[in-house]
Enzyme design. Structure first.
Site, PDB file in Angstrom:
ATOM      1  N   PRO A  12     -46.234 -58.429 -36.317  1.00  5.81           N
ATOM      2  CA  PRO A  12     -47.413 -57.931 -37.028  1.00  5.81           C
ATOM      3  C   PRO A  12     -47.096 -56.930 -38.135  1.00  5.81           C
ATOM      4  CG  PRO A  12     -47.273 -57.001 -34.818  1.00  5.81           C
ATOM      5  CD  PRO A  12     -46.247 -58.087 -34.893  1.00  5.81           C
ATOM      6  N   ASN A  13     -47.837 -57.072 -39.197  1.00  5.11           N
ATOM      7  CA  ASN A  13     -47.831 -56.175 -40.367  1.00  5.11           C
ATOM      8  C   ASN A  13     -46.596 -56.324 -41.253  1.00  5.11           C
ATOM      9  OD1 ASN A  13     -50.359 -54.822 -39.667  1.00  5.11           O
ATOM     10  ND2 ASN A  13     -49.213 -53.992 -37.938  1.00  5.11           N
ATOM     11  N   ARG A  20     -46.461 -51.696 -47.573  1.00  6.08           N
ATOM     12  CA  ARG A  20     -46.752 -50.939 -46.352  1.00  6.08           C
ATOM     13  C   ARG A  20     -45.778 -49.762 -46.202  1.00  6.08           C
ATOM     14  NH1 ARG A  20     -44.783 -52.951 -40.396  1.00  6.08           N
ATOM     15  NH2 ARG A  20     -45.811 -51.284 -39.259  1.00  6.08           N
ATOM     16  N   TYR A  25     -40.446 -48.216 -44.794  1.00  6.11           N
ATOM     17  CA  TYR A  25     -39.997 -49.609 -44.692  1.00  6.11           C
ATOM     18  C   TYR A  25     -39.377 -50.166 -45.976  1.00  6.11           C
ATOM     19  CZ  TYR A  25     -42.670 -49.392 -40.368  1.00  6.11           C
ATOM     20  OH  TYR A  25     -43.138 -49.034 -39.125  1.00  6.11           O
ATOM     21  N   ASN A  77     -37.742 -59.289 -35.331  1.00  8.25           N
ATOM     22  CA  ASN A  77     -38.395 -58.007 -35.586  1.00  8.25           C
ATOM     23  C   ASN A  77     -39.836 -58.182 -35.121  1.00  8.25           C
ATOM     24  OD1 ASN A  77     -39.567 -55.664 -36.378  1.00  8.25           O
ATOM     25  ND2 ASN A  77     -38.800 -55.705 -38.492  1.00  8.25           N
ATOM     26  N   ALA A  80     -44.728 -53.816 -33.892  1.00  8.86           N
ATOM     27  CA  ALA A  80     -45.252 -52.980 -32.802  1.00  8.86           C
ATOM     28  C   ALA A  80     -45.252 -53.690 -31.452  1.00  8.86           C
ATOM     29  CB  ALA A  80     -46.654 -52.497 -33.149  1.00  8.86           C
ATOM     30  N   GLU A 101     -32.424 -58.065 -31.709  1.00 11.55           N
ATOM     31  CA  GLU A 101     -33.578 -57.235 -32.085  1.00 11.55           C
ATOM     32  C   GLU A 101     -33.257 -56.545 -33.413  1.00 11.55           C
ATOM     33  OE1 GLU A 101     -34.127 -53.933 -29.413  1.00 11.55           O
ATOM     34  OE2 GLU A 101     -36.113 -53.447 -30.219  1.00 11.55           O
ATOM     35  N   HIS A 103     -34.840 -53.971 -36.617  1.00 12.71           N
ATOM     36  CA  HIS A 103     -35.871 -53.090 -37.175  1.00 12.71           C
ATOM     37  C   HIS A 103     -35.392 -52.534 -38.505  1.00 12.71           C
ATOM     38  CE1 HIS A 103     -38.117 -53.171 -33.455  1.00 12.71           C
ATOM     39  NE2 HIS A 103     -36.984 -52.915 -32.814  1.00 12.71           N
ATOM     40  N   ARG A 110     -38.442 -41.800 -34.430  1.00  8.01           N
ATOM     41  CA  ARG A 110     -39.876 -41.758 -34.744  1.00  8.01           C
ATOM     42  C   ARG A 110     -40.690 -41.361 -33.507  1.00  8.01           C
ATOM     43  NH1 ARG A 110     -41.339 -47.054 -37.846  1.00  8.01           N
ATOM     44  NH2 ARG A 110     -43.188 -45.795 -38.336  1.00  8.01           N
TER      45      ARG A 110
HETATM   46  C1  DQA Z   1     -40.541 -51.905 -37.044  1.00 12.59           C
HETATM   47  C2  DQA Z   1     -40.652 -50.642 -36.176  1.00 12.59           C
HETATM   48  C3  DQA Z   1     -41.876 -50.721 -35.280  1.00 12.59           C
HETATM   49  O1  DQA Z   1     -41.977 -49.525 -34.511  1.00 12.59           O
HETATM   50  C4  DQA Z   1     -43.136 -50.853 -36.119  1.00 12.59           C
HETATM   51  O2  DQA Z   1     -44.253 -51.013 -35.278  1.00 12.59           O
HETATM   52  C5  DQA Z   1     -43.049 -51.962 -37.106  1.00 12.59           C
HETATM   53  C6  DQA Z   1     -41.811 -52.136 -37.847  1.00 12.59           C
HETATM   54  C7  DQA Z   1     -39.375 -51.796 -38.057  1.00 12.59           C
HETATM   55  O3  DQA Z   1     -38.945 -52.838 -38.553  1.00 12.59           O
HETATM   56  O4  DQA Z   1     -38.920 -50.694 -38.355  1.00 12.59           O
HETATM   57  O5  DQA Z   1     -44.019 -52.667 -37.355  1.00 12.59           O
HETATM   58  O6  DQA Z   1     -40.301 -53.013 -36.214  1.00 12.59           O
END
Ligand code: DQA
Length: 149
Positions: A12-13, A20, A25, A77, A80, A101, A103, A110
């Site tokens: 998501p997002n 964003r 990011y 990735n 959240a 995984e 990020h 954080r």
């Molecule tokens: C994320 C880190 C997550 O905590 C966050 O919710 C994201 C992006 C990252 O790529 O840094 O949506 O996965």
């Protein structure tokens, strides 16, 4: 030898990358990252399949699909959902394809709620904190994986 198939799944997002919270990011879009991965994949002998969804079940389905498609590895990735989704933990455990995984940010620097990773509990390993480079580092790690590594 044929290319190694690597699924790159984004939660998501992440469709909003570039717009964003760029201070966290970065300014690259997911399309930019996809292009970088495709180019690096060409050098490394990997073909990249990139998906993004804001819906948890799509990520579960694509993890299963990666297995059925004979993928060499998955970069995930989960956004959240990393911190909330036992369904993703179970999905990773339901396949034998190694999942890395990924990020952009380093969740451990954080908020406390980002310090738990259900994905990380089942992942082969984690690469976090290097912005868009995290994906390229994860691709290098994915391609280097062998069946006994
Ligand atoms: C994320 C880190 C997550 O905590 C966050 O919710 C994201 C992006 C990252 O790529 O840094 O949506 O996965």
């Amino acid at each position: 030898m044929s290319d190694k198939l690597v699924y790159v799944l984004n939660g998501p997002n992440l469709n909003r990358l570039g717009k964003r919270e760029p201070a966290i990011y970065g300014s690259q879009t997911l399309d930019d990252i996809g292009a970088m991965l495709a180019e690096r994949g060409r050098l490394l002998g990997a073909s990249i399949v990139l998906f993004q969804s804001n819906h948890e079940g799509d990520l579960v389905d694509w993890l299963h699909e990666a297995q059925d498609a004979g993928a060499h590895a998955v970069l995930l990735n989960a956004g959240a959902y990393t911190h909330t989704s036992i369904a993703l933990l179970d999905a990773i455990r339901s396949i034998t394809v190694p999942v890395i995984e990924v990020h952009l940010s380093n969740p451990h620097t954080r908020e406390g709620f980002r310090h738990t990773s259900w994905v990380g509990m089942a992942a082969k390993g984690t690469i976090a904190g290097f912005g868009a480079q995290s994906y390229l580092l994860a691709l290098e790690a994915a391609v280097a994986l062998t069946t006994d590594s």
